[in-house]
Design a protein around this motif. Sequence first.
Motif: not given
Length: 369
Positions: A54-74
């Motif tokens: 169900g996910a959308e695949i995008a480039d890094v700029k789009e991920v950080f720009k559009r997300a309200e919550l960023i989930v990372k490991v490090k």
Amino acid sequence: MIIGIPKEIKNNENRVSCTPAGVFALCKAGHKVIVEANAGIGSGFSNEEYQEAGAEIADVKEVFKRAELIVKVKEYLPSEYQYLREDQMVFTYLHIANDPEFAKALIDSKTTAIAYETVRDRKGGLPLLTPMSEVAGRMAVQVGATMLQKNNNGRGLLLGGVPGVFPAEVVIIGGGTVGLNAAKIACGLGAIVTVFDINAERMGYIDDISGGTIHTAYNNEYNLRRALKTADLVIGAVLVPGAKAPKIVTKDMVQTMKPGSAIVDVAIDQGGCIETSDHITTHDQPTFERYGVLHYSVANMPGAVPRTSTMALSNATLPYLMKLADHGTAALKADPGFLLGLNTYQGHITYRGVSEALGMAYTDPETLL
């Protein structure tokens, strides 16, 4: 809520913060998930698997720009600081007590930053640190055994020995999750294992579950100095949640160790508990030598076994991630243990251990939320 899952860029960090199964659960709950292209490749998860979940695949700029919550490991690396912003939450391993530059970036950007490593459960445990501590503890013995090989400039010892030949002596400093998992593996391989701790109850527990095959000793300078002189492998496993690790093993103690012996400082992401572990290494160049003793101080050890680590981490973080996605910061207010994960908010440091380590002012998060 829109959730962003970027690809990790730390050296040889192949973990990803959420599996396709986790993405499926988030999407089924009505949230939108944007995954950076190839974020899961290192852990064996394809873009197609995320799209099917169900996910959308995008480039890094789009991920950080559009997300309200960023989930990372490090933690964020300097090249990622540009993406920090006030109207965004970040949920990851922060380790900012040992990273003043990243702490400043979070404060200046007024980002809401929640650290896996300081979240507590109802029993006072560290549910989001535990799975990676289990991995790191078990890996520490594998790494240490390899370091002792002569081709790696070690003493030329087989950790468990063979019939008629003494096994190696392994000293583990700290009997928590890392230390216990390291002890289990070292003991299973046939080494002579001693765990040093200051908690009598914990030492009694280790003695009971191991049937006395894992030795325990009170961690004072006298006992530790004596043990280090004969140790072949030392594993540093001391943790102070959210704060810098204390230097338990001093430089002069290391100088008494045998040439070709090895040290694995698992606490290095919190500054390390071995004084001679004076810098963080990478999986590309993991070891260095001090006073004839090999040192390993890689800060993202579980990144070397990303598929195991990713699944273990995602299993633990998903319930908390779901709460954040459903309720935002209100999820923190509703759970005192989850609130302890909040390290920075609106330009304030909201975790006491971090403020003390950095020498900066602490603000009670309850006065801000």
